[in-house]
Design an enzyme around this catalytic site. Sequence first.
Site, PDB file in Angstrom:
ATOM      1  N   HIS A   1      55.535  59.044  47.906  1.00 38.59           N
ATOM      2  CA  HIS A   1      55.585  59.842  46.674  1.00 38.59           C
ATOM      3  C   HIS A   1      57.046  60.146  46.326  1.00 38.59           C
ATOM      4  CE1 HIS A   1      54.957  63.015  43.736  1.00 38.59           C
ATOM      5  NE2 HIS A   1      55.634  63.856  44.494  1.00 38.59           N
TER       6      HIS A   1
ATOM      7  N   ASP B   1      75.725  45.889  21.771  1.00 39.74           N
ATOM      8  CA  ASP B   1      74.882  45.718  22.964  1.00 39.74           C
ATOM      9  C   ASP B   1      75.639  46.333  24.119  1.00 39.74           C
ATOM     10  OD1 ASP B   1      73.159  44.708  25.067  1.00 39.74           O
ATOM     11  OD2 ASP B   1      72.454  43.222  23.609  1.00 39.74           O
TER      12      ASP B   1
ATOM     13  N   TRP C   1      60.995  61.191  52.484  1.00 39.21           N
ATOM     14  CA  TRP C   1      61.927  60.428  51.641  1.00 39.21           C
ATOM     15  C   TRP C   1      63.359  60.655  52.101  1.00 39.21           C
ATOM     16  CZ3 TRP C   1      65.997  61.163  48.190  1.00 39.21           C
ATOM     17  CH2 TRP C   1      66.351  62.478  47.917  1.00 39.21           C
TER      18      TRP C   1
ATOM     19  N   SER D   1      70.888  47.585  42.140  1.00 34.01           N
ATOM     20  CA  SER D   1      70.477  47.727  40.743  1.00 34.01           C
ATOM     21  C   SER D   1      71.190  48.915  40.097  1.00 34.01           C
ATOM     22  CB  SER D   1      68.960  47.892  40.684  1.00 34.01           C
ATOM     23  OG  SER D   1      68.581  48.453  39.468  1.00 34.01           O
ATOM     24  N   SER D   2      71.214  50.053  40.805  1.00 31.21           N
ATOM     25  CA  SER D   2      71.836  51.249  40.234  1.00 31.21           C
ATOM     26  C   SER D   2      73.331  51.066  40.038  1.00 31.21           C
ATOM     27  CB  SER D   2      71.631  52.450  41.158  1.00 31.21           C
ATOM     28  OG  SER D   2      70.297  52.816  41.181  1.00 31.21           O
TER      29      SER D   2
ATOM     30  N   HIS E   1      72.938  64.895  47.692  1.00 32.99           N
ATOM     31  CA  HIS E   1      73.159  65.974  46.731  1.00 32.99           C
ATOM     32  C   HIS E   1      73.628  65.478  45.377  1.00 32.99           C
ATOM     33  CE1 HIS E   1      72.612  69.950  45.480  1.00 32.99           C
ATOM     34  NE2 HIS E   1      73.677  69.793  44.767  1.00 32.99           N
TER      35      HIS E   1
ATOM     36  N   GLU F   1      72.939  62.759  44.206  1.00 32.03           N
ATOM     37  CA  GLU F   1      71.737  62.105  43.684  1.00 32.03           C
ATOM     38  C   GLU F   1      70.897  63.049  42.823  1.00 32.03           C
ATOM     39  OE1 GLU F   1      70.464  59.169  43.548  1.00 32.03           O
ATOM     40  OE2 GLU F   1      68.353  59.573  43.114  1.00 32.03           O
TER      41      GLU F   1
ATOM     42  N   TYR G   1      71.940  65.450  41.062  1.00 32.32           N
ATOM     43  CA  TYR G   1      72.614  65.627  39.772  1.00 32.32           C
ATOM     44  C   TYR G   1      72.527  64.355  38.943  1.00 32.32           C
ATOM     45  CZ  TYR G   1      74.011  70.068  41.546  1.00 32.32           C
ATOM     46  OH  TYR G   1      73.965  71.336  42.047  1.00 32.32           O
TER      47      TYR G   1
ATOM     48  N   SER H   1      70.902  68.578  24.987  1.00 32.74           N
ATOM     49  CA  SER H   1      72.015  68.896  24.090  1.00 32.74           C
ATOM     50  C   SER H   1      71.972  68.089  22.803  1.00 32.74           C
ATOM     51  CB  SER H   1      73.357  68.644  24.794  1.00 32.74           C
ATOM     52  OG  SER H   1      73.419  69.381  25.989  1.00 32.74           O
TER      53      SER H   1
ATOM     54  N   HIS I   1      74.481  72.178  52.386  1.00 27.56           N
ATOM     55  CA  HIS I   1      73.526  73.283  52.169  1.00 27.56           C
ATOM     56  C   HIS I   1      72.078  72.818  52.371  1.00 27.56           C
ATOM     57  CE1 HIS I   1      73.529  72.343  47.575  1.00 27.56           C
ATOM     58  NE2 HIS I   1      72.533  71.718  48.164  1.00 27.56           N
ATOM     59  N   HIS I   2      71.895  71.506  52.512  1.00 30.22           N
ATOM     60  CA  HIS I   2      70.562  71.011  52.892  1.00 30.22           C
ATOM     61  C   HIS I   2      70.364  71.094  54.399  1.00 30.22           C
ATOM     62  CE1 HIS I   2      69.756  69.234  48.885  1.00 30.22           C
ATOM     63  NE2 HIS I   2      71.062  69.097  48.855  1.00 30.22           N
TER      64      HIS I   2
ATOM     65  N   THR J   1      76.633  75.767  35.506  1.00 28.32           N
ATOM     66  CA  THR J   1      75.244  75.596  35.069  1.00 28.32           C
ATOM     67  C   THR J   1      74.867  76.742  34.126  1.00 28.32           C
ATOM     68  OG1 THR J   1      74.836  74.673  37.253  1.00 28.32           O
ATOM     69  CG2 THR J   1      72.921  75.083  35.886  1.00 28.32           C
TER      70      THR J   1
ATOM     71  N   LYS K   1      76.119  76.135  30.672  1.00 27.46           N
ATOM     72  CA  LYS K   1      75.289  75.208  29.895  1.00 27.46           C
ATOM     73  C   LYS K   1      74.082  75.932  29.299  1.00 27.46           C
ATOM     74  CE  LYS K   1      75.419  70.995  30.498  1.00 27.46           C
ATOM     75  NZ  LYS K   1      76.447  69.964  30.384  1.00 27.46           N
TER      76      LYS K   1
ATOM     77  N   ARG L   1      56.616  72.696  54.691  1.00 30.32           N
ATOM     78  CA  ARG L   1      56.284  71.534  53.868  1.00 30.32           C
ATOM     79  C   ARG L   1      55.887  70.368  54.776  1.00 30.32           C
ATOM     80  NH1 ARG L   1      62.198  69.198  52.072  1.00 30.32           N
ATOM     81  NH2 ARG L   1      60.965  67.621  51.034  1.00 30.32           N
TER      82      ARG L   1
END
Lengths: 384, 519
Positions: free
Chosen positions: B70, B99, B135, B163-164, B247, B249, B251, B262, B296-297, B322, B325, B444
């Site tokens: 998932h 293009d 994951w 790819s990315s 991390h 990732e 963002y 926006s 922080h993870h 943040t 924004k 979890r």
Amino acid sequence: MLRAQHRRRLMAGAISMAALVLQPALALAEQVERSDTNMRVGATDVSHQVYDLHMFSLWICVAIGVIVFGVMFYSIFAHRKSRGAVAAHFHESTKLEIAWTIVPFVILIFMAVPATKTLTDMYDTRDAALDVQITGYQWKWKYSYPKEGVEYFSSLRTPRDEIDNLAPKGENYLLDVDEPLVIPAGKKVRFLVTAADVIHSWWMPDFAVKKDGIPGFINEAWANVPEPGIYRGQCTELCGKDHGFMPIVVRVLPEGEFNTWLASRKEEAVEERALMAQNFTMDQSMERGKGVYEKVCAACHQPNGEGIPGAFPALKGSAIAMGPMEGHIDIIVNGKAGTAMAAFGAQLSEVDLAAVIVYERNAWGNNVGDMLQPIDVANFKKGK
Amino acid sequence: MGADHHGPAKGLTRWLFTTNHKDIGSMYLWFSFAMFLLGGSFALVIRSELFQPGLQLVRPEFFNQMTTMHGLVMVFGAIMPAWVGLANWMVPLMIGAPDMALPRMNNWSFWILPFAFTMLSLTFFMDGGAPNFGWTFYAPLSTTYAPPSVTYFIFAVHLMGMSSIMGSINIIATIMNMRAPGMTYMKMPMFVWTWFITAFLLIAVMPVLAGAVTMMLFDIHFGTSFFSAAGGGDPVLFQHVFWFFGHPEVYIMILPAFGVVSEVLPTFSRKPLFGYSSMVYATASIAFLSFVVWAHHMYTVGMPIAGELFFMYATMLIAVPTGVKVFNWISTMFRGSMTFETPMLFAIAFIILFTIGGLSGVMLSLAPLDFQYQDTYFVVAHFHYVLVQGALFSIYCGVYYWLPKWTGHMYDETLAKTHFWMTFIGVNTAFFPMHFVGLAGMPRRIPDYSLQFADFNMLSSIGAFITGFSQLIFVVVLLKCIKGGKSATDQVWDGAQGLEWTVPSPAPYHTFTIPPQVR
């Protein structure tokens, strides 16, 4: 926040009253002030600090939310085209933008100061009265008192039938163990947390202690629990198949009772070592071995010895369990590098090792028929 | 436009060999939607098992495969390709380019993905099953203790990374080289800006992820011990490397969302974006900070207190840009002249629900509190608020906003609003109660839980099913809008500003063959 503190004091008062009345009753009260919706206040000074900080930051967040969303909803209501609102043209204001950069920064400082203080307290593991080593295994905990020579495993006690919905679920469903960790009340206890296979995490919410057990490393945490009682938690790092089935139970005893308990565990350890010299019969070994197998091996290799295809090999009819004794002892004592098969040589006593090997060689139709005595296992280990 | 010298090729080869940014954008979006439904079906298996205490439907080993797949499918298959798809479609249209800068590489970076995910999905049929280590695939659970399928997982991750990286290089090259005359950096639309910054993040961190999985591969097959203490390595090293990718990732998944919102808010408020330049700086600051907060993870791995404090303070700082924004968005709405078409509803819901996720993020940043939150459902609630109600909502927001430009037809507003409200109710019913069970102590990634968590889990499951089936409404809206409906004007929305609204609806196969002049 004030109300929460007040309630907490009331509860603490009620709990100590109850403890007085119940003493010296053996049955300890469940020391849980479990909320269904919020963090537990917990049982230690540190957990109280954490709870207060949690409520403090929660209310700050709620206040920010109310203000920000308040302005937004006012705007959604008042500045809609259907009410004839005409768009203004402003699109910047340096003053405002500086203000809403600085104000959040100041709020953050107000949160960071108490957080730093609490964290410093949590990290102060000096001057502990007792050390307990906690080792995570797939999927149980080992608790050892290194200075006392006492150690034992603690695993889930909830019956399989309750999990499989074949029996009604008990009150402490999934939160009950055969042998809880026992520590003395009112003493600073240092936890030395590690793991033997994968990473586990030892979490006792009532102590605000959560530390990862990492194979090859030892982490420190501590708790000083004033009130005797039973406290419950769970493993909180995904550690494989039965991650959800390795709860943590801590029994906090008054100091005197704790000392009695520890003394009796020491005696048992001595008696256990005496068994080393005994010669076991096949029936005795099979009976003891079955118990060890079901507690230690069955989680992977399954109670019927058939394993799980692709994940855990079958022992029923296996080449090792039916092959030469030497090879069987080796894999049990030393494990198999690069796989999930752990080295049980250090986990189990020679008595249990001998018994479980005999059991595996003679259960489920593996009728090899040979015997193994604890002393043989000890000699095998020495020969290494 | 003088652009009709040739149209799309016919048949299957059009899609296999296309170098057209609109075709590739559409393929990315279709692919991501398919993956969204696949990852969503895994979520429904999880929520069905958690509907009641006890094991009913699946065994724990399969449950772990579900949570792992998932996460992987949603992050790498649904959210990220959706953003690349939107970038492909919209970045050239918004900067007045004909293009993407590197059209053949564009084709390749898309066509890698179906193969990567086919390989990943086929691991379900292997002995030992699909990846089952979460994951975040922490070693040694993902190395020594992993099922054999982990090797295919590693190759799939490498393919996704390639790819990315190629997609990002393309986006950066396009933005730097192909802007219409007169479009300076500080005149670029916000969506282009946020993607520009996101692309740099991707190029910086995807190789780090590739490094992590390569080290795993060597530990598993070639006898190294990067992540094994027994051989002189360190399992915590894995987490440092993973979260140095992980991390930024998150963002990567949320910055383009800031861009979409926006764009949409000014259109439906009929008022220019408040504080354009501070929005750009805030996005850049968030991107910079994302590189120095990874641990922080990992507050519970036993870092020294100095490390804990550094990562705690750095993480708290993210709240400042943040906050800027969010305040700017609300000021954009303030004294506007608002209407509430579906894109606007998604944008407003995004602001509210993303802010809730952001506020729980501030709580999580406090290390002593994190000891109580870490790896509980409180964290699950937090990141679903930012990634579902945040990223997913803003993807829907963007899709509804630009759909008339793509198809040339207005979508069915009533049906679309039904989709919005059902999804809104569904996700909040699913994820809000997770805050409660998490605080009350539910870890979890567990297939079964103690009885005190039963009520809220049932509620969460009901919410998940409402969410899941509501997405079928979107399928209907989409198909109806492709087949027909009221013709869309060039500008589509009366408050819409920007180059993409100057081309006809539907946008012709080739646009801006002659660069527009931006003043």
